[in-house]
Design an enzyme around this catalytic site. Structure first.
Site, PDB file in Angstrom:
ATOM      1  N   TYR A 122     -12.376   9.150   0.726  1.00  0.00           N
ATOM      2  CA  TYR A 122     -13.604   8.900   1.485  1.00  0.00           C
ATOM      3  C   TYR A 122     -13.399   9.246   2.961  1.00  0.00           C
ATOM      4  O   TYR A 122     -12.273   9.325   3.448  1.00  0.00           O
ATOM      5  CB  TYR A 122     -14.085   7.454   1.295  1.00  0.00           C
ATOM      6  N   ARG A 167       0.831  -1.207   0.000  1.00  0.00           N
ATOM      7  CA  ARG A 167       0.000   0.000   0.000  1.00  0.00           C
ATOM      8  C   ARG A 167       0.864   1.254   0.000  1.00  0.00           C
ATOM      9  O   ARG A 167       0.498   2.271  -0.566  1.00  0.00           O
ATOM     10  CB  ARG A 167      -0.924   0.008   1.228  1.00  0.00           C
ATOM     11  N   TYR A 180       0.337   4.389  -2.404  1.00  0.00           N
ATOM     12  CA  TYR A 180       0.141   5.762  -1.909  1.00  0.00           C
ATOM     13  C   TYR A 180       1.115   6.723  -2.597  1.00  0.00           C
ATOM     14  O   TYR A 180       0.751   7.828  -2.982  1.00  0.00           O
ATOM     15  CB  TYR A 180       0.352   5.819  -0.392  1.00  0.00           C
TER      16      TYR A 180
HETATM   17  C1  LIG Z   1      -7.328   4.196   5.682  1.00  0.00           C
HETATM   18  S1  LIG Z   1      -8.504   4.436   6.949  1.00  0.00           S
HETATM   19  C2  LIG Z   1      -9.496   5.697   6.231  1.00  0.00           C
HETATM   20  C3  LIG Z   1     -10.360   6.425   7.222  1.00  0.00           C
HETATM   21  C4  LIG Z   1     -11.167   7.543   6.577  1.00  0.00           C
HETATM   22  N1  LIG Z   1     -10.296   8.563   6.067  1.00  0.00           N
HETATM   23  C5  LIG Z   1     -12.171   8.164   7.545  1.00  0.00           C
HETATM   24  O1  LIG Z   1     -12.151   9.388   7.659  1.00  0.00           O
HETATM   25  O2  LIG Z   1     -12.949   7.462   8.169  1.00  0.00           O
HETATM   26  C6  LIG Z   1      -9.416   2.956   6.828  1.00  0.00           C
HETATM   27  C7  LIG Z   1     -10.047   2.577   8.150  1.00  0.00           C
HETATM   28  O3  LIG Z   1     -11.141   3.437   8.415  1.00  0.00           O
HETATM   29  C8  LIG Z   1     -12.153   2.729   9.092  1.00  0.00           C
HETATM   30  N2  LIG Z   1     -13.330   2.673   8.232  1.00  0.00           N
HETATM   31  C9  LIG Z   1     -13.401   2.818   6.906  1.00  0.00           C
HETATM   32  N3  LIG Z   1     -14.669   2.679   6.473  1.00  0.00           N
HETATM   33  C10 LIG Z   1     -15.408   2.429   7.573  1.00  0.00           C
HETATM   34  C11 LIG Z   1     -16.777   2.188   7.802  1.00  0.00           C
HETATM   35  N4  LIG Z   1     -17.680   2.152   6.805  1.00  0.00           N
HETATM   36  N5  LIG Z   1     -17.188   1.976   9.077  1.00  0.00           N
HETATM   37  C12 LIG Z   1     -16.321   1.988  10.114  1.00  0.00           C
HETATM   38  N6  LIG Z   1     -15.008   2.209   9.946  1.00  0.00           N
HETATM   39  C13 LIG Z   1     -14.567   2.427   8.695  1.00  0.00           C
HETATM   40  C14 LIG Z   1     -11.615   1.306   9.334  1.00  0.00           C
HETATM   41  O4  LIG Z   1     -10.968   1.283  10.600  1.00  0.00           O
HETATM   42  C15 LIG Z   1     -10.632   1.196   8.202  1.00  0.00           C
HETATM   43  O5  LIG Z   1      -9.653   0.211   8.452  1.00  0.00           O
END
Ligand SMILES: C[S@@+](CC[C@H](N)C(=O)[O-])C[C@H]1O[C@@H](n2cnc3c(N)ncnc32)[C@H](O)[C@@H]1O
Length: 276
Positions: free
Chosen positions: A105, A79, A83
């Site tokens: 997102y 990753r 990135y």
């Molecule tokens: C790379 S991070 C990105 C977070 C994103 N930028 C945000 O603001 O939520 C990815 C992590 O975000 C969390 N995440 C992403 N999508 C999610 C969802 N639908 N529900 C709960 N946690 C989520 C999980 O912990 C996942 O491993």
């Protein structure tokens, strides 16, 4: 920050559920951009962004997904390399003189390396680059679980960082662990926990919490009509829990915050005078 250089970057976040969470400000930036890069996890959101601005390029292929077997698939490169490629694409488009919007997102600045890095590099090169906030998974968690981080404080860690580093924990505060779906994976190529990763995380948490302490595997809804996944379980069941890339772990406080009587004395206060 405005500069004389042609080309700019605005990093935006369209939330976890793009159709419901995208702000009016973010929508306007997307519509007016010369070029849009987009990394959103919901298909409906990606289609809507395409309607707002056809000059959109998805960043998803930068992950270089490998062959899939059921739910199980790996990336063909780390990753970290993906990135770097995303950063270079975004920075390169700005250097061509375009006004670029990069969508990530959730909140684009929360647990997300490329947005911060692209802004850092462009500012160092003298370009205008800024970030707008978005609705993160954490924001959704507070709403869906009915938790107020102001009550006890709330510490947050990336799950593998929590596992591999000596991180002190105050169990009287709530804890959020991000990226439990890839916990323990040092290769940054797997899209699942490392072998024994959830077991190791459970053992690490057992140093602080009893086996029966409740924890929640949480997944916010990514479509307006969908419901969140909120799976409460005792900590002892975490190792056997189903976790994915969108799973976040919530650990409620154990016990109560301890009063600092010396600090109260310095303020001339008694415990009874504290509200709440
Ligand atoms: C790379 S991070 C990105 C977070 C994103 N930028 C945000 O603001 O939520 C990815 C992590 O975000 C969390 N995440 C992403 N999508 C999610 C969802 N639908 N529900 C709960 N946690 C989520 C999980 O912990 C996942 O491993």
């Amino acid at each position: 920050m405005s500069t004389d250089k042609q080309g700019s970057l605005t990093v935006v976040g369209t939330g976890i559920n793009t159709l419901a969470h995208c702000s009016l400000e973010t929508k306007a930036y997307i519509e007016q951009a010369d070029k849009v890069y987009s990394l959103v996890s919901d298909v409906a959101g990606q289609a809507w962004i395409q309607e707002l601005n056809p000059r959109v390029v998805s960043l998803m292929p930068y992950y270089q997904f490998g062959a899939q077997e059921g739910d199980d698939y790996e990336l063909r490169r780390s990753r970290a390399d993906s990135y770097e490629a995303m950063v270079q694409a975004v920075v390169g488009a700005v250097q061509e003189g375009q006004n670029v919007v990069a969508i990530f997102y959730g909140h684009p600045g929360v647990f997300a390396f490329p947005p911060h890095e692209a802004i850092r590099r462009l500012r160092a090169l003298g370009y205008s680059a800024r970030m707008l906030p978005g609705i993160s998974a954490e924001d959704c968690l507070y709403a869906d679980l009915g938790v107020d981080p102001g009550d006890t404080g709330c510490a947050q860690f990336e799950a593998s960082t929590f596992l591999f580093y000596k991180i002190p924990l105050n169990t009287a505060s709530a804890v959020i662990l991000w990226q439990i779906g890839v916990v323990g994976d040092h290769t940054l190529q797997r899209l699942r926990p490392a072998a024994g990763g959830l077991e190791a995380l459970t053992a690490r948490l057992r140093r602080h919490y009893p086996a029966e302490h409740p924890v929640a595997v949480y997944e916010a809804a990514t479509l307006p009509v969908a419901s969140p996944r909120i799976d409460w379980m005792p900590l002892s069941a975490l190792a056997g829990a189903r976790v994915g890339l969108a799973s976040t772990l919530f650990i409620p406080p154990l016990g109560r915050l301890e009063l600092d009587l010396a600090a109260l004395r310095d303020f001339g206060l008694s415990p009874e005078q504290l509200v709440g």
